[in-house]
Design a protein around this motif. Sequence first.
Motif, mmCIF file in Angstrom:
data_model
loop_
_atom_site.group_PDB
_atom_site.id
_atom_site.type_symbol
_atom_site.label_atom_id
_atom_site.label_comp_id
_atom_site.label_asym_id
_atom_site.label_seq_id
_atom_site.Cartn_x
_atom_site.Cartn_y
_atom_site.Cartn_z
ATOM 1 N N THR A 34 -4.736 63.411 -15.377
ATOM 2 C CA THR A 34 -4.626 62.521 -16.528
ATOM 3 C C THR A 34 -3.755 63.126 -17.614
ATOM 4 N N PHE A 35 -3.115 62.241 -18.333
ATOM 5 C CA PHE A 35 -2.313 62.607 -19.494
ATOM 6 C C PHE A 35 -2.711 61.686 -20.643
ATOM 7 N N PRO A 36 -3.280 62.246 -21.710
ATOM 8 C CA PRO A 36 -3.573 61.404 -22.872
ATOM 9 C C PRO A 36 -2.293 60.720 -23.342
ATOM 10 N N PRO A 37 -2.372 59.503 -23.736
ATOM 11 C CA PRO A 37 -3.569 58.740 -24.077
ATOM 12 C C PRO A 37 -4.138 57.909 -22.928
ATOM 13 N N ASP A 38 -3.604 58.039 -21.723
ATOM 14 C CA ASP A 38 -4.020 57.192 -20.597
ATOM 15 C C ASP A 38 -5.213 57.804 -19.867
ATOM 16 N N VAL A 39 -6.370 57.715 -20.492
ATOM 17 C CA VAL A 39 -7.563 58.384 -19.978
ATOM 18 C C VAL A 39 -8.762 57.439 -19.844
ATOM 19 N N LYS A 40 -8.505 56.166 -19.689
ATOM 20 C CA LYS A 40 -9.573 55.166 -19.676
ATOM 21 C C LYS A 40 -10.695 55.483 -18.691
ATOM 22 N N TYR A 41 -10.351 55.890 -17.477
ATOM 23 C CA TYR A 41 -11.355 56.136 -16.439
ATOM 24 C C TYR A 41 -11.561 57.623 -16.152
ATOM 25 N N GLU A 42 -11.053 58.502 -16.994
ATOM 26 C CA GLU A 42 -11.083 59.942 -16.726
ATOM 27 C C GLU A 42 -12.484 60.472 -16.415
ATOM 28 N N LYS A 43 -13.455 60.158 -17.219
ATOM 29 C CA LYS A 43 -14.809 60.693 -16.989
ATOM 30 C C LYS A 43 -15.373 60.235 -15.657
ATOM 31 N N LYS A 44 -15.222 58.962 -15.354
ATOM 32 C CA LYS A 44 -15.737 58.435 -14.088
ATOM 33 C C LYS A 44 -14.953 59.015 -12.909
ATOM 34 N N TYR A 45 -13.630 59.126 -13.061
ATOM 35 C CA TYR A 45 -12.823 59.727 -12.001
ATOM 36 C C TYR A 45 -13.256 61.167 -11.724
ATOM 37 N N LEU A 46 -13.552 61.924 -12.768
ATOM 38 C CA LEU A 46 -14.007 63.309 -12.583
ATOM 39 C C LEU A 46 -15.319 63.360 -11.802
ATOM 40 N N GLU A 47 -16.235 62.460 -12.106
ATOM 41 C CA GLU A 47 -17.502 62.404 -11.366
ATOM 42 C C GLU A 47 -17.257 62.095 -9.894
ATOM 43 N N ILE A 48 -16.416 61.109 -9.644
ATOM 44 C CA ILE A 48 -16.112 60.698 -8.273
ATOM 45 C C ILE A 48 -15.448 61.837 -7.511
ATOM 46 N N SER A 49 -14.471 62.479 -8.134
ATOM 47 C CA SER A 49 -13.741 63.568 -7.494
ATOM 48 C C SER A 49 -14.632 64.774 -7.240
ATOM 49 N N ARG A 50 -15.511 65.071 -8.175
ATOM 50 C CA ARG A 50 -16.433 66.209 -8.022
ATOM 51 C C ARG A 50 -17.293 66.030 -6.773
ATOM 52 N N LYS A 51 -17.766 64.810 -6.561
ATOM 53 C CA LYS A 51 -18.593 64.540 -5.382
ATOM 54 C C LYS A 51 -17.785 64.716 -4.091
ATOM 55 N N ALA A 52 -16.557 64.211 -4.066
ATOM 56 C CA ALA A 52 -15.699 64.370 -2.880
ATOM 57 C C ALA A 52 -15.427 65.847 -2.613
ATOM 58 N N ARG A 53 -15.236 66.597 -3.679
ATOM 59 C CA ARG A 53 -14.981 68.033 -3.531
ATOM 60 C C ARG A 53 -16.207 68.739 -2.958
#
Length: 175
Positions: free
Chosen positions: A132-151
């Motif tokens: 992500t690159f601010p200011p385009d962070v609308k889904y950043e928190k949810k994406y991090l949760e999703i990615s953490r689980k895949a990892r």
Amino acid sequence: MKSKGNYFILFLILVLTTWVSLHGKGNYESVRITRVIDGDTVVVDNNEKVRIIGMNTPEVGKRTEPYGEEAKEFATHILLGKDVYLEKDVSDRDKYGRLLRHIWLKDPKKGILEEDNYGAIALKEGYAQVYTFPPDVKYEKKYLEISRKAREERKGLWGININGTTRGEVPGGQF
């Protein structure tokens, strides 16, 4: 009497503005995907290149990274020839002139992020890393949760290298 008329007009404008914001088009446009360049860049029916924001996939082409071909094949399978919705976050274009958009497989107002947002799907299946690159962070928190689980599940590129196979940005440098 004159002031009552002005209040009525102001009230009417407020009601119409509210209705349009709730029922209007929003930041979405419907397009067809005509070409997949790699797992995070596509071309749509008006020949615009679109960089999918919030995620990054391994590169293909001159500098092919591990799992790059798989990420491109996944994007091709999910997106090519499909009518999708592009959602603008904040920025319109990147420094290369590509549109910056989230891609939804269904109407974003009716869709479920993890099932209908291509970035979330690619992250969930291990084809991408959060980027992500601010200011385009609308889904950043949810994406991090999703990615953490895949990892944690070592899905996709995480099965090759627990640190990923491409450049990915994680806020604060911690996962």
